[in-house]
Scaffold this active site. Structure first.
Site, mmCIF file in Angstrom:
data_model
loop_
_atom_site.group_PDB
_atom_site.id
_atom_site.type_symbol
_atom_site.label_atom_id
_atom_site.label_comp_id
_atom_site.label_asym_id
_atom_site.label_seq_id
_atom_site.Cartn_x
_atom_site.Cartn_y
_atom_site.Cartn_z
ATOM 1 N N LYS A 284 0.849 -1.185 0.000
ATOM 2 C CA LYS A 284 0.000 0.000 0.000
ATOM 3 C C LYS A 284 0.890 1.242 0.000
ATOM 4 C CE LYS A 284 -4.462 1.224 2.022
ATOM 5 N NZ LYS A 284 -5.417 0.957 3.092
ATOM 6 N N GLU A 370 -19.993 -5.851 10.108
ATOM 7 C CA GLU A 370 -20.984 -5.051 10.817
ATOM 8 C C GLU A 370 -22.004 -5.906 11.563
ATOM 9 O OE1 GLU A 370 -19.382 -2.679 7.361
ATOM 10 O OE2 GLU A 370 -20.234 -4.694 7.594
ATOM 11 N N ARG A 398 -26.073 -2.529 7.062
ATOM 12 C CA ARG A 398 -25.665 -3.904 6.790
ATOM 13 C C ARG A 398 -25.946 -4.835 7.971
ATOM 14 N NH1 ARG A 398 -19.904 -4.074 3.932
ATOM 15 N NH2 ARG A 398 -20.986 -5.443 2.483
#
Length: 644
Positions: A284, A370, A398
């Protein structure tokens, strides 16, 4: 050193068809130019950054090896799709990414045929790609489907549900795990790169398939011994046994920045039948030292100096609601040892960094899960703890079933700190918190609060934490009006009681949360009353009744969908009381509002001062209600004044 100004090769590439005409040497140079272009552009516009730097080579290799858009390429989350957009006819549009009227920061089907699936939330790519692969089978179409998942998205149960299903089918699906050293496993070196090449080669797969055919005619005990031997030997070297057990052919890990190796591997994998799993290691922030050193800070950036990496200095400003929550969380945790902080992979975004450092044993980041975060909190609440779930409005959607069945049905004391409620700006409709009041207020046992300012937010957090059932404090992205925040953790608000902020005549604004301030601004022009309702559930019925009996028009205001929102709750109450009074519900329209600055989007929705005045003016005309000459003069001047 990266050249931020010269892109002679990239400027020749408008689409993947042109990309596929390049030589291997040119592809390497293209990757350098693409990375430089990305750095130069995002340093001026802001946006998702380090995740995109990490997939430059992978994106080039995918579009080179596969016949996109005929072959389907599905990105997960989407904040790693900028190189994809650059290579698919949107290079010149990148300078307006996430800006009002510009291209989206996420894949969007209506934007390009290369964006095969609209995303924004995580962990959807494998399910969507599998659906596309099965559709190709059903229609007799010869195409490949690739899902690229990473950046923590493999922590979600939905990804494994899709893997479990796909592994039991014979669809031609390639799942690429973009492992950017922030998720599953570390880079394990040259041996694994060699194994990646071997395991994807036609020689290896040919021997493997031939062996299966030979073993078919042998006794079952010998077949099982051979299978176990292969898996155990492979498991000694390759961290892919889990995916093999799920029915995938695991390949990798391979170096995601070694373009020739990626191309060789993808060319091999493209010819394989059935579900394939390719493990790619990327870094990254690759190619930009500040982002490599601190990929989290450079995940989403504002404009910065592309040479030094320094972010533009921000002048001291009012604290954000997120910071108000983070400070309260630490203060309340010090006061009450029962407090537990839970987040579904949004520690920084939800303001929980300091809490996680001060109270590490009471902090739980469950990953992008979630549903699990809500039921985990329910289990803790059953045992006498006081869990606080910090979650964005768009992500709470969600976990709706868990919210209803596991928390509200059992009336458990879980406090939900719902951030990013309302319009969120540049992230656009996938992240807007447009619906939480509508989907929350219909649930029994829920206490729902919306603060008008920073200190009220703190008082509501106190109130929700002290409550004996489920409670929600929903607050917007960014700062409030700048009210000083008290450090008290004991003072609570009387439940179901609003407050009159302004006394006026004829018109009463019943405002919720962030729209109390524009209501006050409009009320000064109209000489109207303003009630800060505070509570969406239970409503301050007494205050609504007084307003209805003493005014000629009620106007409800909320930064939530009008349909089923807080204003609908007032409508329902007045109906039960048999009161017939003119009523105007203002809120977010029945459409998905696109990306742009929050102020611009609120103005477009008619929820700034002028939008409110215009809507009220039109409604007064329809009703035949007249204002005093002085008020009418102020109103006309205000409506005609250009927006700032």
């Amino acid at each position: 050193m990266t050249d931020f100004n010269s892109y002679p090769l990239l400027e020749r590439i408008d689409n993947p068809q042109q990309l596929r005409q390049l030589s291997s040497t040119e592809l390497i140079r293209l990757a350098e130019e693409l990375r430089g272009f990305l750095i130069a552009t995002i340093s001026e516009t802001g946006g998702h950054f380090s995740s995109n730097l990490g997939v430059v080579e992978l994106t080039i290799a995918l579009h080179y090896a596969f016949d996109t858009p005929n072959d389907r390429l599905v990105w997960d989350v989407g904040h790693q799709s900028y190189p994809h957009k650059i290579l698919t006819e949107r290079r010149e549009a990148l300078h307006q990414i996430r800006q009002y009227g510009g291209i989206s920061g996420f894949p969007k089907r209506c934007e390009s045929p290369y964006d095969t699936f609209g995303v924004g939330h995580s962990s959807t790519s494998i399910s969507a790609a599998l659906g596309m692969a099965l559709a190709a089978q059903q229609k007799g179409e010869n195409r490949r489907v690739v899902a690229v998942i990473g950046d923590g998205a493999m922590t979600a149960g939905m990804a494994f549900e899709a893997l479990n299903h796909a592994g039991d089918l014979d669809a031609n699906l390639l799942v690429i795990l973009n492992d950017n050293e922030m998720s599953i496993s570390p880079n394990v070196g040259a041996l694994q790169q060699y194994l990646g090449r071997v395991l994807s080669s036609s020689l290896y797969t040919g021997v493997r398939e031939s062996g299966k055919k030979i073993l078919q005619n042998m006794p079952s005990q010998l077949r099982e011994l051979a299978r176990l031997t292969e898996e155990h030997m492979k498991g000694m070297f390759v961290p892919g046994t889990l995916f093999e057990e799920l029915g995938f052919n695991y390949i990798g890990p391979v170096d995601g920045h070694d373009l020739p190796m990626l191309l060789n591997t993808l060319n091999n994998v493209r010819e394989l039948e059935g579900p394939q799993f390719l493990h790619v290691i990327t870094k990254k922030g690759k190619g930009y030292a500040p982002a490599e050193a601190d990929p989290c800070t450079y995940h989403g950036v504002s404009a910065f100096n592309k040479i030094s990496g320094k972010m533009e200095a921000k002048s001291p400003s009012k604290p954000t609601y997120t910071k108000v929550f983070g400070d309260w969380l630490c203060d309340m945790a010090a006061h009450d040892e029962r407090l537990i902080g839970i987040t579904p992979a949004m520690r920084e975004g939800s303001g929980m960094v300091r809490f996680s450092e001060r109270f590490p044993q009471r902090y739980f980041d469950v990953g992008i899960a979630e549903q699990h975060s809500v039921t985990l909190a329910a289990g803790m609440a059953c045992e006498g703890l006081k869990p606080v779930v910090a979650i964005y409005s768009t992500f709470l959607q969600r976990a709706y079933d868990q919210l209803i069945h596991d928390v509200a049905l059992q009336n458990l004391p879980v406090l939900f700190a719902v951030d990013r409620a309302g319009l969120v700006g540049t992230d656009g409709p996938t992240h807007a918190g447009s619906f939480d009041l509508s989907y929350l207020r219909c649930i029994p046992n829920m206490l729902i609060m919306a603060p008008a300012d920073e200190n009220e937010c703190r008082l509501m957090l106190n109130t929700g934490f002290a409550h004996t059932g489920p409670a929600v404090v929903r607050y917007p992205r960014g700062s409030g009006p700048g009210v000083e925040v008290q450090s008290d953790v004991k003072t609570t608000l009387p439940i179901g009681k609003g407050e009159v902020r302004r006394e006026g005549r004829k018109i009463a604004f019943l405002a919720f949360g962030s729209l109390v301030q524009p209501a006050l601004q409009a009320a000064e022009v109209l000489n109207a009353s303003v009630v800060n309702m505070r509570f969406v559930k239970p409503l301050d019925a007494a205050q609504v009744l007084v307003a209805a009996q003493t005014h000629e028009l009620l106007v409800t205001l909320e930064e939530n969908a009008v349909m089923g929102g807080a204003g609908s709750g007032i409508n329902e109450y007045l109906q039960t009381q048999g009161l017939r009074i003119p009523l105007l519900n203002l809120g977010l329209p029945d459409t998905y509002i696109q990306h742009g600055s929050q102020s611009q989007l609120l103005a477009d929705a008619g929820l700034d001062k002028q939008g409110i005045l215009q809507a009220v003016t039109q409604h007064l005309k329809r009703l035949g209600i007249s204002l005093t000459p002085e008020t009418q003069k102020r109103l006309t001047a205000a409506v005609e004044q250009p927006r700032v």
